[in-house]
Design a protein around this motif. Sequence first.
Motif, PDB file in Angstrom:
ATOM      1  N   ASN A   1       0.798  -1.221   0.000  1.00 48.20           N
ATOM      2  CA  ASN A   1       0.000   0.000   0.000  1.00 48.20           C
ATOM      3  C   ASN A   1       0.831   1.271   0.000  1.00 48.20           C
ATOM      4  O   ASN A   1       0.313   2.348  -0.261  1.00 48.20           O
TER       5      ASN A   1
ATOM      6  N   VAL B   1      -2.734   0.068  -8.744  1.00 52.82           N
ATOM      7  CA  VAL B   1      -3.350  -0.858  -7.789  1.00 52.82           C
ATOM      8  C   VAL B   1      -2.877  -0.512  -6.381  1.00 52.82           C
ATOM      9  O   VAL B   1      -1.680  -0.347  -6.137  1.00 52.82           O
TER      10      VAL B   1
ATOM     11  N   GLY C   1      -4.604  -0.317  -1.909  1.00 51.37           N
ATOM     12  CA  GLY C   1      -5.649  -0.794  -0.996  1.00 51.37           C
ATOM     13  C   GLY C   1      -5.617  -2.295  -0.830  1.00 51.37           C
ATOM     14  O   GLY C   1      -6.652  -2.922  -0.608  1.00 51.37           O
ATOM     15  N   HIS C   2      -4.439  -2.888  -0.918  1.00 54.71           N
ATOM     16  CA  HIS C   2      -4.308  -4.343  -0.827  1.00 54.71           C
ATOM     17  C   HIS C   2      -4.580  -4.830   0.587  1.00 54.71           C
ATOM     18  O   HIS C   2      -4.143  -4.238   1.560  1.00 54.71           O
TER      19      HIS C   2
ATOM     20  N   SER D   1      -7.927  -8.624  -1.482  1.00 58.68           N
ATOM     21  CA  SER D   1      -8.680  -7.599  -2.199  1.00 58.68           C
ATOM     22  C   SER D   1      -7.769  -6.406  -2.441  1.00 58.68           C
ATOM     23  O   SER D   1      -6.772  -6.218  -1.737  1.00 58.68           O
TER      24      SER D   1
ATOM     25  N   THR E   1      -7.806  -2.330  -4.845  1.00 60.13           N
ATOM     26  CA  THR E   1      -8.512  -1.437  -5.752  1.00 60.13           C
ATOM     27  C   THR E   1      -7.546  -1.003  -6.848  1.00 60.13           C
ATOM     28  O   THR E   1      -6.329  -1.004  -6.662  1.00 60.13           O
TER      29      THR E   1
ATOM     30  N   LYS F   1      -7.798   0.077 -11.414  1.00 61.91           N
ATOM     31  CA  LYS F   1      -8.567   0.553 -12.563  1.00 61.91           C
ATOM     32  C   LYS F   1      -8.875  -0.612 -13.484  1.00 61.91           C
ATOM     33  O   LYS F   1      -8.059  -1.505 -13.661  1.00 61.91           O
ATOM     34  N   ASP F   2     -10.058  -0.569 -14.099  1.00 65.64           N
ATOM     35  CA  ASP F   2     -10.401  -1.598 -15.071  1.00 65.64           C
ATOM     36  C   ASP F   2      -9.752  -1.278 -16.415  1.00 65.64           C
ATOM     37  O   ASP F   2      -8.994  -0.300 -16.531  1.00 65.64           O
TER      38      ASP F   2
ATOM     39  N   PRO G   1     -12.327   3.274 -11.882  1.00 69.01           N
ATOM     40  CA  PRO G   1     -12.056   2.601 -10.605  1.00 69.01           C
ATOM     41  C   PRO G   1     -12.701   1.218 -10.556  1.00 69.01           C
ATOM     42  O   PRO G   1     -13.833   1.027 -11.024  1.00 69.01           O
ATOM     43  N   ALA G   2     -11.960   0.261 -10.005  1.00 74.07           N
ATOM     44  CA  ALA G   2     -12.455  -1.116  -9.937  1.00 74.07           C
ATOM     45  C   ALA G   2     -11.945  -1.789  -8.670  1.00 74.07           C
ATOM     46  O   ALA G   2     -10.870  -1.461  -8.172  1.00 74.07           O
ATOM     47  N   ALA G   3     -12.750  -2.713  -8.178  1.00 75.85           N
ATOM     48  CA  ALA G   3     -12.356  -3.534  -7.030  1.00 75.85           C
ATOM     49  C   ALA G   3     -11.968  -4.912  -7.553  1.00 75.85           C
ATOM     50  O   ALA G   3     -12.623  -5.443  -8.456  1.00 75.85           O
TER      51      ALA G   3
ATOM     52  N   SER H   1     -10.569  -8.940  -6.280  1.00 73.50           N
ATOM     53  CA  SER H   1     -10.469  -9.836  -5.131  1.00 73.50           C
ATOM     54  C   SER H   1     -10.277 -11.261  -5.606  1.00 73.50           C
ATOM     55  O   SER H   1     -10.492 -11.578  -6.774  1.00 73.50           O
TER      56      SER H   1
END
Length: 146
Positions: free
Chosen positions: A42, A85, A87-88, A109, A111, A113-114, A119-121, A123
């Motif tokens: 992070n 990426v 927020g791990h 998990s 966060t 980008k797609d 923005p994308a999550a 997991s």
Amino acid sequence: MRITQASVLVAWLLTAVPAVALAADARTDVEKAYATFNAAFNKQDAKAVAANYVATAKVLPPTHEVASGPAEIEKFFAGFFANGVTGHKLEVIEAGGDDKVVIGTAKWSATGKDKDGKPAAFSGLAVHVFERQADGSLKLRFHTFN
């Protein structure tokens, strides 16, 4: 009869209690290792992430492009950071092992980008094989995830 029951109880305590203690210690140790990994990830510090692995470690990602050793592992994670990426988080599912090898399974998990830059999550699940170091800490030997 009482001697037999007492012998069985003592035998069980000698085998089961250390196993329970070892399992509890393994979970705590894996949680600590995950916290260290997450903190480095992070901060987007690929070198610090790679420091969580032994020199002969392998990362086995879903892309099937195996990263071996510190330089390749650092490069692998630098790619995540270049793509934003963060927020791990690793959450222990189960952990166990012995004084040399510890295995952890986790939900992960993050966060990012797609493919369109939105923005994308993300997991999935991960399996980690750790080697216990001389100071008692854990370093990753094998890391695979989906």
